[in-house]
Scaffold this motif. Structure first.
Motif, PDB file in Angstrom:
ATOM      1  N   GLY A 145       0.819  -1.191   0.000  1.00 39.30           N
ATOM      2  CA  GLY A 145       0.000   0.000   0.000  1.00 39.30           C
ATOM      3  C   GLY A 145       0.858   1.249   0.000  1.00 39.30           C
ATOM      4  O   GLY A 145       2.087   1.192   0.130  1.00 39.30           O
ATOM      5  N   GLY A 146       0.209   2.396  -0.157  1.00 39.95           N
ATOM      6  CA  GLY A 146       0.931   3.654  -0.148  1.00 39.95           C
ATOM      7  C   GLY A 146       1.544   3.935   1.217  1.00 39.95           C
ATOM      8  O   GLY A 146       1.052   3.480   2.259  1.00 39.95           O
ATOM      9  N   SER A 147       2.631   4.693   1.213  1.00 37.17           N
ATOM     10  CA  SER A 147       3.307   5.016   2.472  1.00 37.17           C
ATOM     11  C   SER A 147       2.380   5.760   3.417  1.00 37.17           C
ATOM     12  O   SER A 147       2.504   5.659   4.643  1.00 37.17           O
ATOM     13  N   GLU A 148       1.396   6.486   2.842  1.00 35.75           N
ATOM     14  CA  GLU A 148       0.470   7.264   3.666  1.00 35.75           C
ATOM     15  C   GLU A 148      -0.497   6.384   4.448  1.00 35.75           C
ATOM     16  O   GLU A 148      -1.140   6.846   5.390  1.00 35.75           O
ATOM     17  N   ALA A 149      -0.625   5.102   4.087  1.00 36.23           N
ATOM     18  CA  ALA A 149      -1.594   4.208   4.733  1.00 36.23           C
ATOM     19  C   ALA A 149      -0.917   3.140   5.597  1.00 36.23           C
ATOM     20  O   ALA A 149      -1.544   2.144   5.948  1.00 36.23           O
ATOM     21  N   LEU A 150       0.324   3.357   5.957  1.00 36.05           N
ATOM     22  CA  LEU A 150       1.101   2.303   6.620  1.00 36.05           C
ATOM     23  C   LEU A 150       0.489   1.848   7.939  1.00 36.05           C
ATOM     24  O   LEU A 150       0.417   0.647   8.220  1.00 36.05           O
ATOM     25  N   HIS A 151       0.015   2.778   8.766  1.00 36.23           N
ATOM     26  CA  HIS A 151      -0.549   2.370  10.056  1.00 36.23           C
ATOM     27  C   HIS A 151      -1.821   1.540   9.873  1.00 36.23           C
ATOM     28  O   HIS A 151      -1.994   0.498  10.526  1.00 36.23           O
TER      29      HIS A 151
END
Length: 418
Positions: free
Chosen positions: A149-155
């Motif tokens: 996934g995108g780095s912005e959705a890591l959590h």
């Protein structure tokens, strides 16, 4: 070397796990999906808390409003993930299906049987729900999957990865059958795309720049669509009340998605009446309209459309409008500027509808319906892994069947070739 080693190890583990998931019985896979649904419901608070951290990260890094909208997990997002898992579990298992069979003159019995593709890598931006959609479809179709996934959705994706892994373990399947890459560095994607020995196909989902990056750097076959320049053509005898509702839905409901309308084509005979009505409604909804010269002659205060606008996927509350002479001109415009994604005609003329369906070369063509229906869930696939605008080997929303290939199974009783 650390990233390279980690990604290679994940791919090797996925290849090994793919052998187990490929032969897993249908009921075992369905049990897995139901457990995933149950765990998502139980972890909704944890998931939304993790997503809140992702939204902060996205804002700090200047992501657009459309990207943040895709990233955000709401209660209806969680319910949609649960519903999607239940729907995929209820679908027939494609693995082992005999697609066709026949007997040869020499007595050989030949059949074509569905089999998994093997190991699938999914590379996507924002939308944490894609993690669940992709995992459910890959696992149900007997494939192992690596999710980046995108780095912005890591959590958010870290929580979902744990849910998937625990559910796999609970059902006696290897956790490595579905892995989420926990690395923000884009080098992880570059390394992943080199591993043709272990990965069978890559499916990117996101903006055009991401997809072109994957295509240009991958040694692995790619199923893709570059962009969604989706059109609606309002024919001269369209039902204007219906056309207004459909056009508003196609542009306004979720402007940041690939099946939103980007260009509105209006028959010249319909334009004097319909154009002022639809532009007024679009403007009230916050849409900035850009028009051709004939459009500006009717509504002079509209921003002029440029040649570039006809090619543009705005992913925003912006719409290009062109008045066309007739159906032929509408089809020609779509053929020149379209992206083979989604195109619709609004008409009461059955002959025009048939021609549009036959001649427009898009993955989904519609009559008297919104472009927003180009979606695996809306079309009865349960969920989708993405939308392919190429024809090798899938075209349109990709569900369970599109994540399989077929092999020939031949049964004989001692035949030899002469």
């Amino acid at each position: 070397m650390g990233i390279e080693t980690d990604i290679r190890r994940m791919a090797e583990q996925a290849r090994e796990a793919s052998r187990a998931i490929a032969v897993a019985p249908g009921e075992q896979k369905n049990d897995l999906l139901r457990r995933m649904a149950h765990r998502i419901a139980a972890a909704s608070g944890e998931l939304m808390a993790a997503n809140a951290k992702d939204i902060v990260y996205a804002r700090e890094h200047g992501l657009s409003a459309a990207m943040i909208d895709r990233l955000t997990i709401r209660e209806n997002t969680i319910q949609a993930m649960i519903r999607g898992l239940d729907e995929v579990a209820a679908l027939p298992d494609p693995v082992g299906e005999i697609v066709k069979q026949w007997m040869r003159p020499n007595g050989l019995h030949v059949s074509r049987v569905r089999i998994p593709l093997g190991v699938i890598a999914i590379i996507y931006e924002s939308r944490p729900n894609v993690t669940i959609d992709a995992a459910s479809l890959c696992l149900k179709s007997g494939n192992a999957v690596i999710l980046r996934g995108g780095s912005e959705a890591l959590h958010s994706n870290t929580v979902l990865a744990d849910i998937i892994g625990q559910s796999l373990a609970d059902t006696g399947l290897p956790r490595e059958a579905a892995q989420v890459i926990p690395i923000r560095d884009r080098a992880a994607v570059t390394e992943l795309l080199k591993l043709e020995e272990w990965i069978d196909v890559v499916i990117p989902r996101g903006g055009e720049s991401l997809i072109r990056f994957v295509v240009e750097n991958s040694r692995i076959p790619v199923l893709k669509h570059y962009k969604g320049v989706c059109h609606i053509f309002v024919d001269r005898d369209a039902d204007f009340e219906m056309a207004l509702a459909v056009c508003l839905n196609a542009k306004v409901q979720r402007p940041g998605v690939c099946n939103a309308m980007e260009t509105l084509l209006i028959h010249q005979d319909a334009a004097p009446v319909f154009l002022p009505i639809v532009v007024s409604a679009l403007r009230k909804a916050g849409v900035a309209c850009r028009g051709c010269e004939r459009t500006l002659a009717i509504i002079p205060d509209m921003h002029p459309a440029t040649e570039e606008d006809w090619y543009t996927e705005y992913n925003d509350l912006i719409l290009s409008i062109r008045i066309v002479q007739d159906l032929d001109a509408a089809i020609a415009h779509i053929g020149r500027y379209g992206s083979h994604h989604t195109d619709a005609i609004l008409t009461t003329d059955e002959a025009h509808a048939r021609r549009f369906l036959q001649e427009v070369d898009s993955s989904v063509v519609l009559v008297n319906a919104s472009t927003r229906f180009n979606d695996g869930g809306e079309l009865g696939l349960g969920a989708e892994i993405g939308i392919s605008t190429t024809k090798l080997h899938a075209f349109g929303p990709m569900g369970l069947e599109e994540l399989t290939a077929t092999k020939f199974v031949v049964q004989g009783n001692g035949q030899i070739r002469v």
